[in-house]
Enzyme design. Structure first.
Site, PDB file in Angstrom:
ATOM      1  N   ARG A 171     -11.935   5.228   6.206  1.00  0.00           N
ATOM      2  CA  ARG A 171     -10.521   4.127   7.221  1.00  0.00           C
ATOM      3  C   ARG A 171     -10.826   3.578   8.164  1.00  0.00           C
ATOM      4  NH1 ARG A 171      -6.517   0.947   3.455  1.00  0.00           N
ATOM      5  NH2 ARG A 171      -6.744  -0.504   5.132  1.00  0.00           N
ATOM      6  N   ASP A 188       1.899   4.746  14.075  1.00  0.00           N
ATOM      7  CA  ASP A 188       0.077   5.713  13.201  1.00  0.00           C
ATOM      8  C   ASP A 188       0.242   6.792  13.457  1.00  0.00           C
ATOM      9  OD1 ASP A 188      -1.253   2.074  13.681  1.00  0.00           O
ATOM     10  OD2 ASP A 188       0.022   3.158  11.731  1.00  0.00           O
ATOM     11  N   ARG A 209       5.135  -3.781   2.352  1.00  0.00           N
ATOM     12  CA  ARG A 209       4.223  -5.047   3.441  1.00  0.00           C
ATOM     13  C   ARG A 209       3.837  -6.472   3.239  1.00  0.00           C
ATOM     14  NH1 ARG A 209      -1.026  -0.879   5.946  1.00  0.00           N
ATOM     15  NH2 ARG A 209       0.169  -2.981   7.858  1.00  0.00           N
ATOM     16  N   CYS A 232       1.256  -0.853   0.210  1.00  0.00           N
ATOM     17  CA  CYS A 232       0.106   0.187  -0.025  1.00  0.00           C
ATOM     18  C   CYS A 232       1.159   1.407   0.013  1.00  0.00           C
ATOM     19  CB  CYS A 232      -1.022  -0.083   0.893  1.00  0.00           C
ATOM     20  SG  CYS A 232      -0.085   0.055   2.642  1.00  0.00           S
TER      21      CYS A 232
HETATM   22  C1  EPZ Z   1      -0.295  -3.193  12.121  1.00  0.00           C
HETATM   23  O1  EPZ Z   1      -0.126  -3.334  10.599  1.00  0.00           O
HETATM   24  C2  EPZ Z   1      -1.633  -2.036  12.307  1.00  0.00           C
HETATM   25  N1  EPZ Z   1      -2.634  -2.196  11.423  1.00  0.00           N
HETATM   26  C3  EPZ Z   1      -1.175  -0.725  11.127  1.00  0.00           C
HETATM   27  O2  EPZ Z   1      -1.786   0.119  11.486  1.00  0.00           O
HETATM   28  C4  EPZ Z   1       0.491  -0.318  11.728  1.00  0.00           C
HETATM   29  O3  EPZ Z   1       1.076   0.676  11.295  1.00  0.00           O
HETATM   30  C5  EPZ Z   1       1.048  -1.580  12.230  1.00  0.00           C
HETATM   31  O4  EPZ Z   1       0.015  -2.992  12.709  1.00  0.00           O
HETATM   32  C6  EPZ Z   1       2.668  -1.374  13.232  1.00  0.00           C
HETATM   33  O5  EPZ Z   1       1.970  -0.900  14.290  1.00  0.00           O
HETATM   34  C7  EPZ Z   1      -3.489  -3.303  12.097  1.00  0.00           C
HETATM   35  O6  EPZ Z   1      -3.734  -3.956  12.926  1.00  0.00           O
HETATM   36  C8  EPZ Z   1      -4.763  -3.817  11.197  1.00  0.00           C
HETATM   37  P1  EPZ Z   1       3.383  -5.425  11.054  1.00  0.00           P
HETATM   38  P2  EPZ Z   1       1.113  -4.474  10.098  1.00  0.00           P
HETATM   39  O7  EPZ Z   1       3.653  -6.485  10.355  1.00  0.00           O
HETATM   40  O8  EPZ Z   1       0.535  -5.665  11.478  1.00  0.00           O
HETATM   41  C9  EPZ Z   1       7.259  -5.960   8.394  1.00  0.00           C
HETATM   42  C10 EPZ Z   1      -3.021   1.939  10.532  1.00  0.00           C
HETATM   43  O9  EPZ Z   1      -3.278   3.035   9.810  1.00  0.00           O
HETATM   44  N2  EPZ Z   1       6.594  -7.235   7.807  1.00  0.00           N
HETATM   45  O10 EPZ Z   1       3.581  -4.854  12.605  1.00  0.00           O
HETATM   46  O11 EPZ Z   1       0.937  -4.911   8.557  1.00  0.00           O
HETATM   47  C11 EPZ Z   1       6.402  -4.466   7.339  1.00  0.00           C
HETATM   48  O12 EPZ Z   1       6.777  -4.264   6.079  1.00  0.00           O
HETATM   49  C12 EPZ Z   1      -1.968   0.325  10.038  1.00  0.00           C
HETATM   50  O13 EPZ Z   1      -4.245   1.487  11.931  1.00  0.00           O
HETATM   51  C13 EPZ Z   1       7.435  -8.188   7.323  1.00  0.00           C
HETATM   52  O14 EPZ Z   1       8.484  -7.137   6.896  1.00  0.00           O
HETATM   53  O15 EPZ Z   1       1.956  -4.729  10.499  1.00  0.00           O
HETATM   54  C14 EPZ Z   1       6.756  -3.278   8.273  1.00  0.00           C
HETATM   55  O16 EPZ Z   1       7.827  -3.031   7.680  1.00  0.00           O
HETATM   56  C15 EPZ Z   1      -1.087   0.919   8.637  1.00  0.00           C
HETATM   57  N3  EPZ Z   1       6.728  -8.963   6.939  1.00  0.00           N
HETATM   58  C16 EPZ Z   1       6.763  -3.635   9.522  1.00  0.00           C
HETATM   59  O17 EPZ Z   1       7.650  -5.467  10.082  1.00  0.00           O
HETATM   60  C17 EPZ Z   1       5.849 -10.171   7.391  1.00  0.00           C
HETATM   61  O18 EPZ Z   1       5.387 -11.024   7.250  1.00  0.00           O
HETATM   62  C18 EPZ Z   1       5.452  -4.128  10.125  1.00  0.00           C
HETATM   63  O19 EPZ Z   1       4.746  -4.344  10.301  1.00  0.00           O
HETATM   64  C19 EPZ Z   1       4.914  -8.571   8.110  1.00  0.00           C
HETATM   65  C20 EPZ Z   1       5.169  -7.361   8.368  1.00  0.00           C
END
Ligand code: EPZ
Length: 415
Positions: free
Chosen positions: A394, A302, A121, A116
């Protein structure tokens, strides 16, 4: 699509109640897949992303009944193993259905969520965890097919404390034989709220620092009230800070806001905590600070865009270092259009405070950048036109009404 017209330069003052947390609601709804009994969830925000996850669950065979802020999710027939491409692409948290479906049905086909605006992600940590539990994972360009006759608990160590991957493994671990140990797990309040829900459903889960142990258990129905949304709370407090007003976020968890409140105090904002009410007051304006985002209990990514927007009007220079999402700087273009002085170097934004922003026509690129642009428009002299409301909606329920109740001159209009 409608637009928001904002007449800026007015102090925001007053009290506003915060909804239940979007990022707790999404996994909580998915947890319904772990049992054939009904779960009743309260304080569910009325948001586009919540509607998407409920649509996804309905398409998988769950019966969803929504009554205001409460949702009942029950099961009146067999579940389907294929998740709809529409919903997973629309909202990546739908990817969380993967593990629970494999645990229940032995197989699941879920489209790969795209990246996105805030980053690529990837979901490699989710898939690493499922493979560790003995699932066979086949990735194609568009979807992932996962199967397992029997999931077996295992030790899974994450290279990054991913919120989604932790939630995926937490839920799937309840369906895997023995014990699943997640090392370097995310411990955001929303993850801990999911753990509370799973425990209420009969799960046996231990949390020790960033290590979480989940023991297989047959889960049953329950009733659960979600935690308040700390990101909405922070955004509304910043609306007061950015306009030199004083806003009270009502019915929040101050402990969930600690890292953010510490930054506000550093900006010279006066913070008052009374039970579940937090007030941020900045009648004399603010001073620049340095911020570095990090997984909880660090400063939340966030709230990076919204805080940066407020820092555009602070006295002095600020630096914001983003360590979670490589694409978090989507708010910069819109803020510059309002006259903000921002320089981006890699993952660091250097912000030089200006005496006044000026209204502009800007578009919300994603949820939190959109919220940042609303804050910029509220602080700016003159009027702004904000498009891309579908992004803002959203993550925020009734944002324009809430800001209007605090004294903002803001209205929604047909484009
Ligand atoms: C959750 O997303 C939240 N969304 C996000 O909020 C929030 O910004 C994020 O956690 C961090 O706190 C929901 O809970 C629905 P991550 P998520 O997996 O789970 C990398 C909002 O605006 N990563 O902790 O997708 C990723 O690329 C949203 O409400 C991998 O490399 O976040 C990123 O750099 C935006 N491989 C970092 O980890 C994976 O398999 C954090 O991602 C998974 C993640």
């Amino acid at each position: 699509m409608d637009v928001l017209i904002v007449e800026g330069g007015r102090r925001l003052v007053g009290r506003v109640r915060v909804e239940g947390a979007k990022n707790a609601a999404l996994p909580a709804c998915v947890a319904s897949l772990l049992t054939d009994e009904s779960i009743l969830v309260h304080r569910v925000p009325q948001l586009r992303d919540v509607s998407t996850i409920l649509f996804t669950l309905g398409a998988l065979g769950k019966r969803v009944v929504r009554n205001g802020g409460s949702v009942v999710i029950s099961e009146d027939g067999p579940l389907t193993a294929e998740a709809s491409p529409y919903s997973v692409r629309k909202m990546r948290a739908s990817f969380l259905v993967l593990g629970p479906l494999v645990g229940r049905l032995g197989r699941a086909v879920v489209p790969l969520p795209g990246g996105c605006s805030i980053g690529a992600r990837p979901v490699d940590l989710h898939l690493q965890g499922l493979r560790a539990l003995g699932a066979h994972v086949e990735e194609s360009a568009a979807a992932v097919t996962v199967s397992a006759d029997r999931l077996r608990g295992a030790r899974v160590e994450f290279s990054f404390p991913s919120v989604g991957a932790t939630e995926q493994l937490l839920m799937t671990g309840t369906l895997a034989a023995g014990v699943t140990e997640i090392v370097n797990a995310a411990v955001e309040p929303e993850v801990l709220d999911l753990i509370e829900l799973l425990r209420a459903m009969g799960a046996e889960i231990e949390v020790e620092g960033r290590t979480i142990r989940v023991t297989e258990a047959k889960l049953h129905g329950t009733e659960h009230t979600l935690i308040p949304d700390r990101i909405e709370a922070g955004t509304l407090l910043l609306a007061g800070v950015a306009t030199r007003g004083a806003v009270t976020a009502v019915d929040v968890r101050p402990d969930h806001l600690e890292p953010f409140l510490a930054a506000l105090r550093g900006m010279g904002v006066e913070i008052t905590v009374a039970g579940g009410d937090v007030t941020a007051s900045a009648p004399g304006g603010t001073r620049g600070i340095d911020i570095k985002t990090a997984p909880h209990p660090g400063f939340p990514t966030d709230l990076h865009p919204q805080t940066a927007a407020a820092l555009c009007g602070a006295v002095g220079t600020s630096r914001v270092i983003e360590t979670v999402f490589e694409g978090r700087f989507t708010y910069v273009e819109g803020m510059r259009a309002m006259g903000a002085q921002m320089a981006i170097d890699g993952r660091t934004a250097t912000i030089t405070g200006v005496s006044a922003l000026r209204g502009a026509a800007v578009e919300a690129p994603d949820i939190r950048a959109g919220a940042a642009l609303v804050l910029g428009a509220l602080a700016a002299q003159g009027s702004s036109v904000l498009s891309g409301l579908d992004q803002i909606e959203r993550g925020y329920e009734g944002l324009a009404d809430k800001l209007g109740s605090l004294g903002a001159q803001i209205e929604r209009r047909e484009a």
